[in-house]
Design a protein around this motif. Structure first.
Motif, PDB file in Angstrom:
ATOM      1  N   HIS A 212       0.830  -1.206   0.000  1.00 33.85           N
ATOM      2  CA  HIS A 212       0.000   0.000   0.000  1.00 33.85           C
ATOM      3  C   HIS A 212       0.868   1.261   0.000  1.00 33.85           C
ATOM      4  O   HIS A 212       0.582   2.229  -0.709  1.00 33.85           O
ATOM      5  N   ARG A 213       1.933   1.229   0.791  1.00 39.60           N
ATOM      6  CA  ARG A 213       2.808   2.399   0.865  1.00 39.60           C
ATOM      7  C   ARG A 213       3.474   2.671  -0.478  1.00 39.60           C
ATOM      8  O   ARG A 213       3.575   3.821  -0.914  1.00 39.60           O
ATOM      9  N   THR A 214       3.907   1.596  -1.142  1.00 40.16           N
ATOM     10  CA  THR A 214       4.574   1.761  -2.436  1.00 40.16           C
ATOM     11  C   THR A 214       3.629   2.371  -3.461  1.00 40.16           C
ATOM     12  O   THR A 214       4.011   3.275  -4.228  1.00 40.16           O
ATOM     13  N   ARG A 215       2.381   1.910  -3.497  1.00 40.40           N
ATOM     14  CA  ARG A 215       1.421   2.490  -4.437  1.00 40.40           C
ATOM     15  C   ARG A 215       1.161   3.957  -4.111  1.00 40.40           C
ATOM     16  O   ARG A 215       1.029   4.790  -5.022  1.00 40.40           O
ATOM     17  N   ALA A 216       1.093   4.275  -2.831  1.00 39.29           N
ATOM     18  CA  ALA A 216       0.886   5.669  -2.434  1.00 39.29           C
ATOM     19  C   ALA A 216       2.077   6.528  -2.843  1.00 39.29           C
ATOM     20  O   ALA A 216       1.914   7.664  -3.320  1.00 39.29           O
ATOM     21  N   GLU A 217       3.285   6.001  -2.670  1.00 34.51           N
ATOM     22  CA  GLU A 217       4.485   6.743  -3.059  1.00 34.51           C
ATOM     23  C   GLU A 217       4.509   7.003  -4.570  1.00 34.51           C
ATOM     24  O   GLU A 217       4.882   8.105  -5.013  1.00 34.51           O
TER      25      GLU A 217
END
Length: 277
Positions: A212-217
């Protein structure tokens, strides 16, 4: 040796779930909502949004009450205190949904343990994670067995599933931010769907949170680059194209977007309410 500019640390990009979802849904709407000044005029209120806001506000006020006063009757009274007719077809429809909302909230507090004080109500959480600062306002944060739990109230038309809780980027970002803000372990997220009285839950792992964090980044980097290019004189229509689809019928900026208007007729402000029955 003197470090060059390339060696300087990058400024973290602040993101909220709302900003991220707006960018993914429609870059033009993102520009109108967050960058254009003055902000283009928005459309009127939506009845389903009014309904959701009333339920959220009533439950926040409910948990602010002393435990002895947390009764279904008190919950019904709070729905009345926070009620608004904005977006409904008229007083008759508004009254029908006010009764429905009061029933949802009364059933919710009658069927759940409301004796514990939440750790947070409408709590703002924020933390640097990777290349972003994840932040936002959580409906409710409970503590269970030394860990905090992220709770999001929902009042939409359909019941929610475990997949909805698992795939929610907003809830995952709240977990990451709450860990840092509250300095406590956090892995569990819950969607409380008041119309059906059901709870959809998910226990995040470090791997799922990283995804999730990677997609947000990635999304944050995209809108950050587009914004910088716009500020340098780039073409706004190229950098922030309209993402045309069914969502154009209920977009708040429809009146300022020719492509959105051409996509289909505008939706009535009460069209997304769950049918009465």
């Amino acid at each position: 040796m003197q470090l060059g500019f390339d060696a300087m640390p990058r400024r973290l990009i602040k993101v909220t779930p709302s900003r991220l979802s707006t960018w993914v849904d429609c870059p033009r709407r993102f520009r109108m909502a967050y960058l254009d000044r003055p902000t283009p005029p928005r459309g009127g209120a939506w009845a389903h949004s009014t309904l959701g806001a009333v339920v959220h506000n009533a439950l926040r006020a409910f948990f602010d009450l002393p435990v002895a006063k947390r009764t279904p009757e008190a919950a019904v009274a709070l729905v009345g205190q926070h009620w608004s007719d904005e977006g409904f077809a008229g007083p008759t429809q508004a009254a029908e949904y006010r009764t429905r909302a009061a029933g949802w909230v009364a059933d919710y507090v009658a069927e759940n343990d409301v004796s514990m004080d939440p750790v947070g109500l409408e709590r703002w959480v924020s933390a640097p994670v990777g290349t972003i600062v994840a932040e936002g306002r959580v409906d409710r944060i409970d503590e269970r067995d030394g860990e905090v739990v992220i709770i999001d109230y929902k009042t939409g038309r359909s019941a929610l599933t475990t997949d909805d809780a698992r795939s929610s980027q907003a809830l995952a970002l709240y977990v990451l931010a709450a860990r840092r803000t509250l300095r406590r372990p956090c892995t569990r997220v819950e969607l409380h769907h008041l119309p059906t009285g059901t709870v959809a839950a998910w226990e995040h792992t470090e791997e799922s949170l990283t995804r999730h964090r990677t997609r947000a980044e990635e999304a944050a980097e995209e809108f950050h680059l587009a914004t910088d290019t716009l500020n340098a004189g780039g073409d706004p229509d190229v950098l922030f194209p309209a993402q045309v689809g069914r969502q154009c019928s209920w977009c708040d900026f429809r009146r300022s977007c020719q492509e959105g208007q051409a996509a289909g007729p505008a939706m009535e402000s009460w069209a997304m309410l769950a049918p009465l029955g």
